[in-house]
Motif scaffolding. Sequence first.
Motif, PDB file in Angstrom:
ATOM      1  N   ARG A 110     -13.064   6.197  -1.602  1.00 49.08           N
ATOM      2  CA  ARG A 110     -11.679   6.270  -1.131  1.00 49.08           C
ATOM      3  C   ARG A 110     -10.761   5.733  -2.213  1.00 49.08           C
ATOM      4  O   ARG A 110     -10.996   4.681  -2.789  1.00 49.08           O
ATOM      5  CB  ARG A 110     -11.551   5.443   0.141  1.00 49.08           C
ATOM      6  CG  ARG A 110     -10.175   5.407   0.754  1.00 49.08           C
ATOM      7  CD  ARG A 110     -10.221   4.646   2.065  1.00 49.08           C
ATOM      8  NE  ARG A 110      -8.888   4.330   2.557  1.00 49.08           N
ATOM      9  CZ  ARG A 110      -8.649   3.493   3.553  1.00 49.08           C
ATOM     10  NH1 ARG A 110      -9.642   2.903   4.186  1.00 49.08           N
ATOM     11  NH2 ARG A 110      -7.424   3.246   3.940  1.00 49.08           N
ATOM     12  N   LEU A 111      -9.701   6.474  -2.489  1.00 50.50           N
ATOM     13  CA  LEU A 111      -8.655   6.064  -3.413  1.00 50.50           C
ATOM     14  C   LEU A 111      -7.335   6.396  -2.746  1.00 50.50           C
ATOM     15  O   LEU A 111      -7.069   7.558  -2.439  1.00 50.50           O
ATOM     16  CB  LEU A 111      -8.777   6.801  -4.748  1.00 50.50           C
ATOM     17  CG  LEU A 111      -7.674   6.543  -5.768  1.00 50.50           C
ATOM     18  CD1 LEU A 111      -7.639   5.070  -6.180  1.00 50.50           C
ATOM     19  CD2 LEU A 111      -7.862   7.431  -6.988  1.00 50.50           C
ATOM     20  N   GLU A 112      -6.542   5.373  -2.485  1.00 47.72           N
ATOM     21  CA  GLU A 112      -5.296   5.571  -1.746  1.00 47.72           C
ATOM     22  C   GLU A 112      -4.175   4.779  -2.417  1.00 47.72           C
ATOM     23  O   GLU A 112      -4.377   3.651  -2.859  1.00 47.72           O
ATOM     24  CB  GLU A 112      -5.492   5.088  -0.308  1.00 47.72           C
ATOM     25  CG  GLU A 112      -4.435   5.546   0.647  1.00 47.72           C
ATOM     26  CD  GLU A 112      -4.791   5.221   2.092  1.00 47.72           C
ATOM     27  OE1 GLU A 112      -3.864   5.173   2.903  1.00 47.72           O
ATOM     28  OE2 GLU A 112      -5.981   5.001   2.398  1.00 47.72           O
ATOM     29  N   GLU A 113      -2.986   5.387  -2.487  1.00 48.46           N
ATOM     30  CA  GLU A 113      -1.816   4.754  -3.102  1.00 48.46           C
ATOM     31  C   GLU A 113      -0.920   4.127  -2.048  1.00 48.46           C
ATOM     32  O   GLU A 113      -0.744   4.687  -0.967  1.00 48.46           O
ATOM     33  CB  GLU A 113      -0.971   5.801  -3.838  1.00 48.46           C
ATOM     34  CG  GLU A 113      -1.601   6.373  -5.062  1.00 48.46           C
ATOM     35  CD  GLU A 113      -0.656   7.338  -5.776  1.00 48.46           C
ATOM     36  OE1 GLU A 113       0.580   7.189  -5.659  1.00 48.46           O
ATOM     37  OE2 GLU A 113      -1.169   8.232  -6.453  1.00 48.46           O
ATOM     38  N   PHE A 114      -0.336   2.990  -2.418  1.00 47.47           N
ATOM     39  CA  PHE A 114       0.624   2.303  -1.553  1.00 47.47           C
ATOM     40  C   PHE A 114       1.784   1.804  -2.402  1.00 47.47           C
ATOM     41  O   PHE A 114       1.568   1.258  -3.489  1.00 47.47           O
ATOM     42  CB  PHE A 114      -0.026   1.094  -0.865  1.00 47.47           C
ATOM     43  CG  PHE A 114      -1.111   1.455   0.100  1.00 47.47           C
ATOM     44  CD1 PHE A 114      -0.821   1.662   1.441  1.00 47.47           C
ATOM     45  CD2 PHE A 114      -2.413   1.599  -0.330  1.00 47.47           C
ATOM     46  CE1 PHE A 114      -1.820   2.012   2.334  1.00 47.47           C
ATOM     47  CE2 PHE A 114      -3.423   1.941   0.555  1.00 47.47           C
ATOM     48  CZ  PHE A 114      -3.116   2.151   1.887  1.00 47.47           C
ATOM     49  N   ALA A 115       2.998   1.964  -1.903  1.00 49.62           N
ATOM     50  CA  ALA A 115       4.171   1.435  -2.597  1.00 49.62           C
ATOM     51  C   ALA A 115       4.258  -0.071  -2.398  1.00 49.62           C
ATOM     52  O   ALA A 115       4.676  -0.808  -3.288  1.00 49.62           O
ATOM     53  CB  ALA A 115       5.434   2.115  -2.089  1.00 49.62           C
ATOM     54  N   SER A 116       3.833  -0.530  -1.237  1.00 49.05           N
ATOM     55  CA  SER A 116       3.931  -1.942  -0.884  1.00 49.05           C
ATOM     56  C   SER A 116       2.601  -2.659  -1.075  1.00 49.05           C
ATOM     57  O   SER A 116       1.578  -2.211  -0.544  1.00 49.05           O
ATOM     58  CB  SER A 116       4.374  -2.076   0.578  1.00 49.05           C
ATOM     59  OG  SER A 116       4.093  -3.355   1.084  1.00 49.05           O
ATOM     60  N   PRO A 117       2.595  -3.782  -1.786  1.00 47.48           N
ATOM     61  CA  PRO A 117       1.347  -4.541  -1.923  1.00 47.48           C
ATOM     62  C   PRO A 117       0.864  -5.103  -0.585  1.00 47.48           C
ATOM     63  O   PRO A 117      -0.341  -5.238  -0.372  1.00 47.48           O
ATOM     64  CB  PRO A 117       1.706  -5.665  -2.901  1.00 47.48           C
ATOM     65  CG  PRO A 117       3.182  -5.729  -2.940  1.00 47.48           C
ATOM     66  CD  PRO A 117       3.703  -4.392  -2.532  1.00 47.48           C
ATOM     67  N   VAL A 118       1.789  -5.389   0.314  1.00 50.03           N
ATOM     68  CA  VAL A 118       1.400  -5.906   1.637  1.00 50.03           C
ATOM     69  C   VAL A 118       0.648  -4.829   2.410  1.00 50.03           C
ATOM     70  O   VAL A 118      -0.413  -5.092   2.994  1.00 50.03           O
ATOM     71  CB  VAL A 118       2.643  -6.403   2.413  1.00 50.03           C
ATOM     72  CG1 VAL A 118       2.282  -6.769   3.832  1.00 50.03           C
ATOM     73  CG2 VAL A 118       3.286  -7.582   1.694  1.00 50.03           C
ATOM     74  N   GLU A 119       1.165  -3.606   2.405  1.00 48.23           N
ATOM     75  CA  GLU A 119       0.476  -2.499   3.086  1.00 48.23           C
ATOM     76  C   GLU A 119      -0.902  -2.259   2.471  1.00 48.23           C
ATOM     77  O   GLU A 119      -1.873  -1.988   3.182  1.00 48.23           O
ATOM     78  CB  GLU A 119       1.314  -1.224   3.006  1.00 48.23           C
ATOM     79  CG  GLU A 119       2.567  -1.250   3.850  1.00 48.23           C
ATOM     80  CD  GLU A 119       3.410   0.005   3.677  1.00 48.23           C
ATOM     81  OE1 GLU A 119       2.911   0.999   3.108  1.00 48.23           O
ATOM     82  OE2 GLU A 119       4.563  -0.016   4.117  1.00 48.23           O
ATOM     83  N   ALA A 120      -0.980  -2.357   1.157  1.00 49.59           N
ATOM     84  CA  ALA A 120      -2.253  -2.144   0.471  1.00 49.59           C
ATOM     85  C   ALA A 120      -3.278  -3.192   0.889  1.00 49.59           C
ATOM     86  O   ALA A 120      -4.447  -2.877   1.117  1.00 49.59           O
ATOM     87  CB  ALA A 120      -2.046  -2.178  -1.041  1.00 49.59           C
ATOM     88  N   MET A 121      -2.834  -4.432   1.017  1.00 54.67           N
ATOM     89  CA  MET A 121      -3.763  -5.494   1.421  1.00 54.67           C
ATOM     90  C   MET A 121      -4.219  -5.318   2.870  1.00 54.67           C
ATOM     91  O   MET A 121      -5.393  -5.528   3.176  1.00 54.67           O
ATOM     92  CB  MET A 121      -3.125  -6.869   1.219  1.00 54.67           C
ATOM     93  CG  MET A 121      -2.987  -7.245  -0.251  1.00 54.67           C
ATOM     94  SD  MET A 121      -4.529  -7.179  -1.200  1.00 54.67           S
ATOM     95  CE  MET A 121      -5.424  -8.537  -0.467  1.00 54.67           C
ATOM     96  N   TYR A 122      -3.302  -4.913   3.743  1.00 54.97           N
ATOM     97  CA  TYR A 122      -3.714  -4.647   5.130  1.00 54.97           C
ATOM     98  C   TYR A 122      -4.736  -3.513   5.173  1.00 54.97           C
ATOM     99  O   TYR A 122      -5.719  -3.575   5.923  1.00 54.97           O
ATOM    100  CB  TYR A 122      -2.512  -4.325   6.013  1.00 54.97           C
ATOM    101  CG  TYR A 122      -1.774  -5.540   6.501  1.00 54.97           C
ATOM    102  CD1 TYR A 122      -2.401  -6.493   7.312  1.00 54.97           C
ATOM    103  CD2 TYR A 122      -0.449  -5.750   6.162  1.00 54.97           C
ATOM    104  CE1 TYR A 122      -1.731  -7.615   7.754  1.00 54.97           C
ATOM    105  CE2 TYR A 122       0.242  -6.879   6.606  1.00 54.97           C
ATOM    106  CZ  TYR A 122      -0.410  -7.807   7.394  1.00 54.97           C
ATOM    107  OH  TYR A 122       0.252  -8.923   7.836  1.00 54.97           O
TER     108      TYR A 122
END
Length: 74
Positions: A17-29
């Motif tokens: 899985r490789l997924e992009e997130f603009a927010s580091p908080v969303e990425a950590m969740y």
Amino acid sequence: MTNFLIVYNRPCGHVDRLEEFASPVEAMYARFGAEESCDFDSNYEVVVISAKDENALRRSHSRYFLEDVGTVAV
């Protein structure tokens, strides 16, 4: 900077899985959810890495993408 969630399958040597997130908080969740989904199995490495873009990520953390090296499109 873009934040990337990577779920790396160690025995198979590829990214599941490789997924992009603009927010580091969303990425950590998302990371916490992915770790739970993998049942905290040590065969999986779940990380969040910040990079300018996916190409920069692939250069700076190439070990996750070794399966792509030598792949030839037909």
